[in-house]
Design an enzyme around this catalytic site. Structure first.
Site, PDB file in Angstrom:
ATOM      1  N   ASP A  54      10.609   4.408   3.909  1.00  0.00           N
ATOM      2  CA  ASP A  54      10.915   3.307   4.827  1.00  0.00           C
ATOM      3  C   ASP A  54      12.183   3.640   5.601  1.00  0.00           C
ATOM      4  O   ASP A  54      13.212   3.946   5.000  1.00  0.00           O
ATOM      5  CB  ASP A  54      11.094   2.033   3.985  1.00  0.00           C
ATOM      6  CG  ASP A  54      11.548   0.850   4.823  1.00  0.00           C
ATOM      7  OD1 ASP A  54      11.341   0.882   6.052  1.00  0.00           O
ATOM      8  OD2 ASP A  54      12.095  -0.105   4.238  1.00  0.00           O
ATOM      9  N   ASP A  62       7.122   3.896   6.898  1.00  0.00           N
ATOM     10  CA  ASP A  62       6.774   3.904   8.323  1.00  0.00           C
ATOM     11  C   ASP A  62       6.797   5.321   8.896  1.00  0.00           C
ATOM     12  O   ASP A  62       7.139   6.280   8.191  1.00  0.00           O
ATOM     13  CB  ASP A  62       7.713   2.965   9.103  1.00  0.00           C
ATOM     14  CG  ASP A  62       9.171   3.199   8.749  1.00  0.00           C
ATOM     15  OD1 ASP A  62       9.550   4.370   8.598  1.00  0.00           O
ATOM     16  OD2 ASP A  62       9.926   2.214   8.593  1.00  0.00           O
ATOM     17  N   ASP A 131      -7.194   9.125   9.754  1.00  0.00           N
ATOM     18  CA  ASP A 131      -8.208   8.390   9.015  1.00  0.00           C
ATOM     19  C   ASP A 131      -8.942   7.499  10.030  1.00  0.00           C
ATOM     20  O   ASP A 131      -8.304   6.721  10.740  1.00  0.00           O
ATOM     21  CB  ASP A 131      -7.500   7.509   7.971  1.00  0.00           C
ATOM     22  CG  ASP A 131      -8.324   7.290   6.736  1.00  0.00           C
ATOM     23  OD1 ASP A 131      -9.544   7.133   6.876  1.00  0.00           O
ATOM     24  OD2 ASP A 131      -7.732   7.248   5.628  1.00  0.00           O
ATOM     25  N   ASP A 233     -13.750   7.237   7.102  1.00  0.00           N
ATOM     26  CA  ASP A 233     -13.700   6.303   5.988  1.00  0.00           C
ATOM     27  C   ASP A 233     -15.051   5.604   5.775  1.00  0.00           C
ATOM     28  O   ASP A 233     -15.634   5.078   6.729  1.00  0.00           O
ATOM     29  CB  ASP A 233     -12.622   5.245   6.305  1.00  0.00           C
ATOM     30  CG  ASP A 233     -12.519   4.199   5.235  1.00  0.00           C
ATOM     31  OD1 ASP A 233     -12.015   4.523   4.153  1.00  0.00           O
ATOM     32  OD2 ASP A 233     -12.955   3.051   5.468  1.00  0.00           O
ATOM     33  N   GLU A 287     -15.665  10.479   3.787  1.00  0.00           N
ATOM     34  CA  GLU A 287     -15.470  10.014   2.426  1.00  0.00           C
ATOM     35  C   GLU A 287     -16.845   9.987   1.791  1.00  0.00           C
ATOM     36  O   GLU A 287     -17.757   9.366   2.314  1.00  0.00           O
ATOM     37  CB  GLU A 287     -14.862   8.611   2.453  1.00  0.00           C
ATOM     38  CG  GLU A 287     -14.496   8.121   1.071  1.00  0.00           C
ATOM     39  CD  GLU A 287     -14.099   6.651   1.068  1.00  0.00           C
ATOM     40  OE1 GLU A 287     -14.435   5.924   2.015  1.00  0.00           O
ATOM     41  OE2 GLU A 287     -13.474   6.242   0.086  1.00  0.00           O
ATOM     42  N   HIS A 353      -5.585   7.653  -2.595  1.00  0.00           N
ATOM     43  CA  HIS A 353      -5.026   6.306  -2.542  1.00  0.00           C
ATOM     44  C   HIS A 353      -5.934   5.254  -3.177  1.00  0.00           C
ATOM     45  O   HIS A 353      -5.537   4.100  -3.285  1.00  0.00           O
ATOM     46  CB  HIS A 353      -4.772   5.938  -1.078  1.00  0.00           C
ATOM     47  CG  HIS A 353      -6.048   5.862  -0.298  1.00  0.00           C
ATOM     48  ND1 HIS A 353      -6.808   6.979  -0.015  1.00  0.00           N
ATOM     49  CD2 HIS A 353      -6.732   4.812   0.200  1.00  0.00           C
ATOM     50  CE1 HIS A 353      -7.887   6.603   0.638  1.00  0.00           C
ATOM     51  NE2 HIS A 353      -7.873   5.294   0.782  1.00  0.00           N
ATOM     52  N   ASP A 354      -7.151   5.630  -3.537  1.00  0.00           N
ATOM     53  CA  ASP A 354      -8.064   4.667  -4.174  1.00  0.00           C
ATOM     54  C   ASP A 354      -8.136   4.863  -5.685  1.00  0.00           C
ATOM     55  O   ASP A 354      -8.982   4.266  -6.352  1.00  0.00           O
ATOM     56  CB  ASP A 354      -9.483   4.822  -3.595  1.00  0.00           C
ATOM     57  CG  ASP A 354      -9.554   4.340  -2.162  1.00  0.00           C
ATOM     58  OD1 ASP A 354      -8.792   3.426  -1.798  1.00  0.00           O
ATOM     59  OD2 ASP A 354     -10.366   4.888  -1.399  1.00  0.00           O
TER      60      ASP A 354
HETATM   61  C1  GLC Z   1     -12.440   3.496   1.736  1.00  0.00           C
HETATM   62  C2  GLC Z   1     -10.945   3.625   1.658  1.00  0.00           C
HETATM   63  C3  GLC Z   1     -10.399   2.453   0.914  1.00  0.00           C
HETATM   64  C4  GLC Z   1     -10.745   1.202   1.686  1.00  0.00           C
HETATM   65  C5  GLC Z   1     -12.256   1.111   1.939  1.00  0.00           C
HETATM   66  C6  GLC Z   1     -12.559   0.107   2.984  1.00  0.00           C
HETATM   67  O1  GLC Z   1     -13.045   3.552   0.503  1.00  0.00           O
HETATM   68  O2  GLC Z   1     -10.600   4.843   1.070  1.00  0.00           O
HETATM   69  O3  GLC Z   1      -9.020   2.528   0.704  1.00  0.00           O
HETATM   70  O4  GLC Z   1     -10.321   0.077   0.984  1.00  0.00           O
HETATM   71  O5  GLC Z   1     -12.776   2.330   2.419  1.00  0.00           O
HETATM   72  O6  GLC Z   1     -12.149   0.573   4.241  1.00  0.00           O
END
Ligand code: GLC
Length: 579
Positions: A54, A62, A131, A233, A287, A353-354
């Site tokens: 940050d 950011d 992304d 995504d 993804e 991140h998931d």
């Molecule tokens: C993908 C992303 C995830 C998001 C989901 C909805 O799985 O990696 O973080 O919540 O899509 O966009």
């Protein structure tokens, strides 16, 4: 004169040939069957912008924060950064709900900040992968506002609507909805709209060519700015049968089988490739990778002209709160490698991140073994065939935060599921135990830069609690420690960069039935490496059948690597083998 010129030319060519023969190291001898690409050779570092750094004290990471850390990022030796979404968003799902694809989220800065950041990356030879969230937009996107305003609005068909006079639409499961119902009734036009994710993430109608071309134009906008790649995504879910037939009984929630890889998905990807990817030097990764190897190949084989590499979840999903089987882990990676040995390309990934944290899920985050097991996993990720994706903070061995109270969680689907469990009288204690290990907030806690207040992440109040172990797990401490996880990652990245065999070399699993050790060789053009990884917290035996007496140890996570076929807890060794 003519003869002289010819002679000179001949001599020059001979000198060139001689120099190139002499200086070309053996490893550089290229195997003509290998289709080399920068994105195959790259190590990708994933940054969750909200949590990285940050710069203005609002508690949210950011773009200027990332800018201030570019030298750190460069010092890792990585080639590309994948940034989670940075577009304007009301942040129902931390940016995965985009309200303007051509603008920057206020929390993250401005378009000018973005331009400076991109330049800063390129000046350092770091590529940027964006992304692209286009299975759905935010319900606050102008398209959706228009779309919901009336049935005859020109944007109506940008989304999926079901008029209520037809009755209730056939059930669709929503991953993020409190009631897991993907149809939301909207009284304004007496119709339901579809949202596979939250109610604030309505699904875009990919069957509408106008939608598709708006999206390609938007991608071109970013490509023209100079970005180097796109991660799509949730794209497997973009194509739908718009008649919305009922799914077979018992399979209404089978997301993988019935929601993914819908009709025309390949047509859309081919079109996207033609309109966008083929016009720029960009990489592309979706993804997910479909349901079968055939699906994955159909998405990424070069002659398909769709995407560049598969990003499969089978391995990521192995780790469960109760642990996982190492044999299963080996089997999954081995079978994916062999399915892609001669065609297509894979991502190598265990965390993002998931997911909760790498070392907490696949290693051992106890004080005794965190360091070695984290280095062992780093060795694995960087010694497999495929493009490694390395998630921010894993280079420090950052661990799950394991919050005890629901108030400490910020992740929308986690909070919605909590509410759902409450509504159905579910076992909340059990749910809390589950999220403590599995919630994706575990993998999103702020980056631990130093031991000062708030880990040097922010001067304000962090948007998500910082893991208290930042006092001793942090960049500043690890930069000074030659044997830290951080310095180990740097060495491992360097090793991969210097040894093409680790990128393109043939993978062979050995001691296959060993339930504790993942052992394999990588081979390319006469160069051979042996990798030994102990996945256990106790010493275990490995039987490679390979004479390592003449082998050279290139890297190990122990000061004194074992030599007797008994590996120390979580030991990792990479050897170069000589005949
Ligand atoms: C993908 C992303 C995830 C998001 C989901 C909805 O799985 O990696 O973080 O919540 O899509 O966009």
């Amino acid at each position: 004169m003519k003869v002289n010129t010819q002679l000179l030319f001949l001599l020059f060519s001979m000198v060139l040939l001689f120099v190139s023969c002499k200086t070309k190291p053996k490893e550089q001898t290229t195997d003509s069957s290998i289709d080399k690409k920068w994105w195959k050779e790259a190590v990708v570092y994933q940054i969750y912008p909200r949590s990285f750094k940050d710069s203005d004290g609002d508690g949210v990471g950011d773009l200027n924060g990332i800018l201030s850390k570019l030298d750190y990022i460069k010092s890792l030796g990585i080639d590309a950064v994948w940034l989670n979404p940075i577009y304007s968003s009301p942040n129902d799902d931390n940016g995965y709900d985009v309200s303007d694809y051509r603008n920057i989220m206020k929390d993250f800065g401005t378009m000018q900040d973005f331009d400076v950041l991109l330049k800063g990356m390129h000046d350092r030879n770091i590529k940027l992968v964006m992304d692209i969230v286009v299975n759905h937009s935010s319900d606050e996107h102008e398209w959706f506002k228009q779309s919901r305003s009336s049935r005859d609005n020109p944007y109506r068909n940008y989304y999926h609507w079901w008029n209520a006079e037809k009755g209730k639409p056939p059930y669709r499961y929503s991953l993020f909805d409190v009631n897991h119902d993907a149809w939301k009734y909207d009284s304004l036009t007496n119709a339901y709209y579809l949202h596979y994710f939250s109610q604030k993430q309505p699904d875009l109608n990919w069957e509408n060519p106008k939608v598709r071309h708006e999206i390609y134009d938007m991608m071109i906008f970013w490509a023209k700015k100079g970005v180097d790649g796109f991660r799509l995504d949730a794209f497997q879910f973009a194509a739908k049968d718009t008649l919305f037939p009922a799914f077979p009984k018992g399979f209404e929630k089978d997301f993988v089988k019935y929601y993914a890889m819908g009709p025309h998905l390949h047509d859309y990807l081919k079109e996207m490739n033609r309109e966008v990817f083929s016009k720029f030097d960009v990489m592309s990764v979706a993804e997910g990778a479909g349901n079968t190897f055939e699906d994955a190949h159909a998405l990424v084989d070069a002659d398909r002209n769709e995407l560049n590499m598969a990003y499969a979840f089978e391995a990521i999903d192995i780790a469960k709160p109760e642990g996982y089987s190492v044999l299963h882990f080996k089997e999954v990676f081995s079978k994916w490698d062999s399915a892609f040995a001669s065609k297509g390309w894979l991502s190598i990934v265990l965390a993002n991140h998931d997911q909760a944290r790498l070392v907490s899920r696949f290693g051992n985050d106890s004080s005794e073994f965190r360091d070695v097991s984290s280095k062992m996993l780093t060795t694995f990720l960087l010694s497999m065939r495929g493009t490694p994706y390395y998630y921010y903070g894993d280079e420090l061995g950052m661990t799950n935060a394991g919050f005890e109270k629901i108030e400490d969680y910020k992740d929308m689907p986690t909070l919605n599921e909590y509410q759902h469990q409450k509504n159905i009288g579910g076992d909340l204690k059990k749910y809390m135990e589950f999220i403590k290990f599995s919630c994706r907030d575990n993998g999103r806690t702020p980056m631990q830069w130093d031991s000062s207040i708030n880990a040097g992440f922010t001067s304000g109040t962090p948007w998500l609690k910082i893991n208290p172990n930042y006092k001793y797990i942090n960049v500043s401490a690890q930069e000074k420690d030659e044997n830290s996880c951080l310095n180990y990652l740097k060495k491992m990245v360097k090793l991969r960069k210097e040894n093409e065999v680790l990128v393109y070399g043939k993978f062979t699993s050995i001691d296959k039935n060993n339930p504790d050790v993942f052992a394999y060789t990588r081979e390319l053009n006469g160069k051979k490496m042996l990798i030994l990884l102990n996945f256990r917290s106790q010493p275990v035996t490995v039987k490679t059948g390979i004479d390592i007496s003449k082998a050279k140890t290139l890297i190990s996570n122990y000061k004194t690597p074992s030599v007797n076929g008994i590996l120390q807890p979580y030991e990792a060794i990479v050897y170069e083998l000589y005949n």
